[in-house]
Write a protein that holds these residues in place. Sequence first.
Motif, mmCIF file in Angstrom:
data_model
loop_
_atom_site.group_PDB
_atom_site.id
_atom_site.type_symbol
_atom_site.label_atom_id
_atom_site.label_comp_id
_atom_site.label_asym_id
_atom_site.label_seq_id
_atom_site.Cartn_x
_atom_site.Cartn_y
_atom_site.Cartn_z
ATOM 1 N N LYS A 159 0.843 -1.189 0.000
ATOM 2 C CA LYS A 159 0.000 0.000 0.000
ATOM 3 C C LYS A 159 0.887 1.251 0.000
ATOM 4 O O LYS A 159 1.570 1.524 0.988
ATOM 5 C CB LYS A 159 -0.900 -0.012 1.235
ATOM 6 N N PRO A 160 0.905 2.034 -1.097
ATOM 7 C CA PRO A 160 1.823 3.179 -1.186
ATOM 8 C C PRO A 160 1.652 4.190 -0.049
ATOM 9 O O PRO A 160 2.636 4.654 0.524
ATOM 10 C CB PRO A 160 1.490 3.799 -2.550
ATOM 11 N N LEU A 161 0.411 4.536 0.286
ATOM 12 C CA LEU A 161 0.184 5.548 1.314
ATOM 13 C C LEU A 161 0.732 5.109 2.666
ATOM 14 O O LEU A 161 1.142 5.939 3.483
ATOM 15 C CB LEU A 161 -1.306 5.864 1.425
ATOM 16 N N ALA A 162 0.779 3.793 2.918
ATOM 17 C CA ALA A 162 1.280 3.297 4.199
ATOM 18 C C ALA A 162 2.719 3.718 4.437
ATOM 19 O O ALA A 162 3.135 3.916 5.579
ATOM 20 C CB ALA A 162 1.168 1.771 4.248
ATOM 21 N N ARG A 163 3.491 3.874 3.355
ATOM 22 C CA ARG A 163 4.882 4.303 3.515
ATOM 23 C C ARG A 163 4.953 5.694 4.148
ATOM 24 O O ARG A 163 5.778 5.946 5.029
ATOM 25 C CB ARG A 163 5.592 4.313 2.158
ATOM 26 N N VAL A 164 4.099 6.586 3.696
ATOM 27 C CA VAL A 164 4.102 7.948 4.229
ATOM 28 C C VAL A 164 3.583 7.944 5.664
ATOM 29 O O VAL A 164 4.151 8.589 6.553
ATOM 30 C CB VAL A 164 3.246 8.879 3.349
ATOM 31 N N GLN A 165 2.510 7.230 5.898
ATOM 32 C CA GLN A 165 1.933 7.164 7.242
ATOM 33 C C GLN A 165 2.925 6.564 8.231
ATOM 34 O O GLN A 165 3.061 7.037 9.360
ATOM 35 C CB GLN A 165 0.644 6.333 7.206
ATOM 36 N N ARG A 166 3.639 5.522 7.802
ATOM 37 C CA ARG A 166 4.616 4.885 8.678
ATOM 38 C C ARG A 166 5.783 5.831 8.954
ATOM 39 O O ARG A 166 6.298 5.891 10.082
ATOM 40 C CB ARG A 166 5.115 3.591 8.046
ATOM 41 N N THR A 167 6.218 6.549 7.938
ATOM 42 C CA THR A 167 7.300 7.517 8.128
ATOM 43 C C THR A 167 6.919 8.562 9.164
ATOM 44 O O THR A 167 7.728 8.927 10.027
ATOM 45 C CB THR A 167 7.652 8.211 6.796
ATOM 46 N N MET A 168 5.684 9.029 9.114
ATOM 47 C CA MET A 168 5.242 10.019 10.091
ATOM 48 C C MET A 168 5.191 9.421 11.492
ATOM 49 O O MET A 168 5.562 10.076 12.467
ATOM 50 C CB MET A 168 3.870 10.575 9.703
ATOM 51 N N LYS A 169 4.732 8.169 11.610
ATOM 52 C CA LYS A 169 4.709 7.505 12.911
ATOM 53 C C LYS A 169 6.122 7.410 13.488
ATOM 54 O O LYS A 169 6.354 7.693 14.674
ATOM 55 C CB LYS A 169 4.118 6.101 12.789
ATOM 56 N N VAL A 170 7.074 6.978 12.651
ATOM 57 C CA VAL A 170 8.455 6.838 13.109
ATOM 58 C C VAL A 170 9.032 8.206 13.455
ATOM 59 O O VAL A 170 9.776 8.346 14.433
ATOM 60 C CB VAL A 170 9.310 6.130 12.037
ATOM 61 N N PHE A 171 8.675 9.221 12.680
ATOM 62 C CA PHE A 171 9.123 10.581 12.955
ATOM 63 C C PHE A 171 8.659 11.015 14.345
ATOM 64 O O PHE A 171 9.421 11.605 15.120
ATOM 65 C CB PHE A 171 8.573 11.529 11.883
ATOM 66 N N GLU A 172 7.410 10.717 14.671
ATOM 67 C CA GLU A 172 6.873 11.078 15.986
ATOM 68 C C GLU A 172 7.608 10.335 17.101
ATOM 69 O O GLU A 172 7.877 10.900 18.168
ATOM 70 C CB GLU A 172 5.376 10.769 16.038
ATOM 71 N N ILE A 173 7.940 9.061 16.854
ATOM 72 C CA ILE A 173 8.683 8.288 17.852
ATOM 73 C C ILE A 173 10.079 8.859 18.028
ATOM 74 O O ILE A 173 10.577 8.988 19.154
ATOM 75 C CB ILE A 173 8.745 6.804 17.441
ATOM 76 N N LEU A 174 10.719 9.217 16.920
ATOM 77 C CA LEU A 174 12.052 9.825 16.995
ATOM 78 C C LEU A 174 12.028 11.087 17.844
ATOM 79 O O LEU A 174 12.932 11.338 18.646
ATOM 80 C CB LEU A 174 12.572 10.146 15.590
ATOM 81 N N ASN A 175 10.974 11.878 17.679
ATOM 82 C CA ASN A 175 10.879 13.116 18.458
ATOM 83 C C ASN A 175 10.660 12.828 19.942
ATOM 84 O O ASN A 175 11.111 13.585 20.799
ATOM 85 C CB ASN A 175 9.749 14.000 17.929
ATOM 86 N N SER A 176 9.973 11.734 20.258
ATOM 87 C CA SER A 176 9.783 11.384 21.666
ATOM 88 C C SER A 176 11.094 10.938 22.306
ATOM 89 O O SER A 176 11.281 11.069 23.519
ATOM 90 C CB SER A 176 8.737 10.269 21.793
#
Length: 507
Positions: A159-176
Motif C-alpha cells: 500500500k503506497p500511502l502506508a509508507r508515508v503514514q509509517r514515516t510520520m509515525k516513526v518521525f513522531e517516535i524519533l521526536n519522543s
Amino acid sequence: MEFKSIKELREYLRRYNSNSFVEVGTSVCWQEWQNGGLRISPLGQVKKNSRRNYALRLILLASAGNPYRNQEITVQEFESLIDVLSNCPNHTISNKTLLDTEAEYTFNDLHTWERDNYKTVRNWKLLLSDIFTKELIRKNGGHLFLQRQALFQNSGFGKPLARVQRTMKVFEILNSIDLNTINFFESSTKFNHEFYFVQFMSSIGYFWKTRFRGGGVLDFKKSFDIDFDDELKSKGFTEENLRIFVRLNSRVFSSSDRDSFRNIVTERLNNTSEVYHPFFYNSFLDYPFIDLGQDKYCLPDACSLMESSWNITCKHLPSNKILDQAFEQYLANVLLPIIAPNCFEKIREVENPQSSDDKRADFLITLPNVYIIIECKNSLMSSDTSVYFDPKGLASLWGRIHGATEQISSTIKALKLEDKPVIPLILTFYDALLASNVFESIVKSTDYCDHLNLSMPPIVRSLHEFEHWIYNRSLQNWAESMLLKQSNSSINPDNQGHNYRHLKDFY
C-alpha cells in the motif's frame, strides 16, 4: 530496433531532446499508475509495474542526454523503447559465463567479508563459507536473476500511502526519543512538519490535475484550477506549501552543476557495472521531482514519491543513530499490540554479555502452535545491493542474515523453546523484498538448520513488506502459511489482518 548492449541503447537515446524524453516518459509512468488499482489482477499489476519501471529506467538512462537537441521523442517511440529495453540482449544476467563469474566473485567476497569481520564471526557456531560452496552459489544463479527481476517488477509493492503514514509515525517516535527532532527538521526544511507530510498526497493531486501530456508536469507560473476549502488549507493543502515541498525535493534536470539530476544519475551509472544497468538504483527515490526550469517541475512517478518518504525525510533529521531504537518502539507500541495482543514480549538483554551466545533477539511472539522470534535490523544492505545484488553486496547481505540467525539460534537455546516450531523472522526498516530468497534456496540443500537448531530457514522482510503480507491475515494464519510453505503447501488468507488500523490517515 535492436541493440547489442545497454551502452548502445544509451548512445541511441542521445539523439533525443532530453527534456522531451523526461516529459513523455512521465506521461507514460502516470498512465500506467492511473490504470492500476484494486480491480486489476495480480499478474496484470506485475506487468504494469514492470512497464512503469522500464519507463523510469529509460528516463534515467536518457538523463545524460542533451536538452538542446531538436528531435523530440513521441509517446509511440517511447513505448517501443520500453519493449526494446525489456528484450535487450544480456540484460537478464542469465549468460552462463556471467553466472560462473558471479558465483566465483560471491564465494571469494564471502570469505573476504568473514575475514574483515573477524571479531563478529569468531564466536559463530557455523561459518557461512563452510556451507555456501561455490558450486551451491552457482547452482542457484538462476534464482538470483529471478530475485532481481522480481524486485524490479514489484517496485511499488504494498500500500503506497502506508509508507508515508509509517514515516510520520516513526518521525513522531524519533521526536519522543530526542525532543530536538522537530525543531531541527523544521529549521532545516523551513516547513511545519505536519504540513510536510500532507504534501505527498497534495503533490499527487496537483500533478495529476495538470493533465500535461497525461499528468506529471506542473507549471507554477500558470494559475491552479484546484480550490481547497478553509479546513483543508488549515491542514496544509495550499499552493505555497506545495511549491516549498517540490523545490525542497527536486534537482535541476540538466546543468553542469554537480548536484544536477543529470550528474547524480551519471555518476551512479559510472559506478555500476554495465550488466546491472537495467536494474540500477532509482534516483527518484532520493529526488522525486525534477526542475525543468522557468518554475516548471516534473513528478515522473507517483509511486516513487511515496516510496521516497523516508529517504527525503531523514535528510532533515539531527541523527539517524536513534533509528534502531525508534524501530523497536514502533513494533512494541504501534504494530505488535494490533497483530499480537497479549502474546508478545520484549526479550531482555543479557547484562554484561561475555560472548555472542549472550546476544538475544528482540521480540518473542507465542502462538498456540508456533513461536515467532523477531530480530530487528535497521538495514541489512546498501541501496545498490537491494536493487541488483552485486557479488560483494550479496556476500555482505548473506553474512549479516547469518549473523542475525545465529542471534536467533542463541535465543531459542536460552529460552528453551523446544516444544513447538520456531519461525525466525528478521525485520529490517529498509526494503528487503525477497532478500533471503537465494539464501533460503541454498540453505534447504544443506544441514544449515540442523547446525543452528532451527525449524526452518530465516525469513527476511522489511517492515513495509511484512505489514503488507499480513494486512489480510491474522498472525496465526500467516505463521501457518510460513510453516506450510516449507512443504510447498499453502493456506488462504483468513481476512482477519490488521488492514492498516495502526496507521491512521493524517489529513
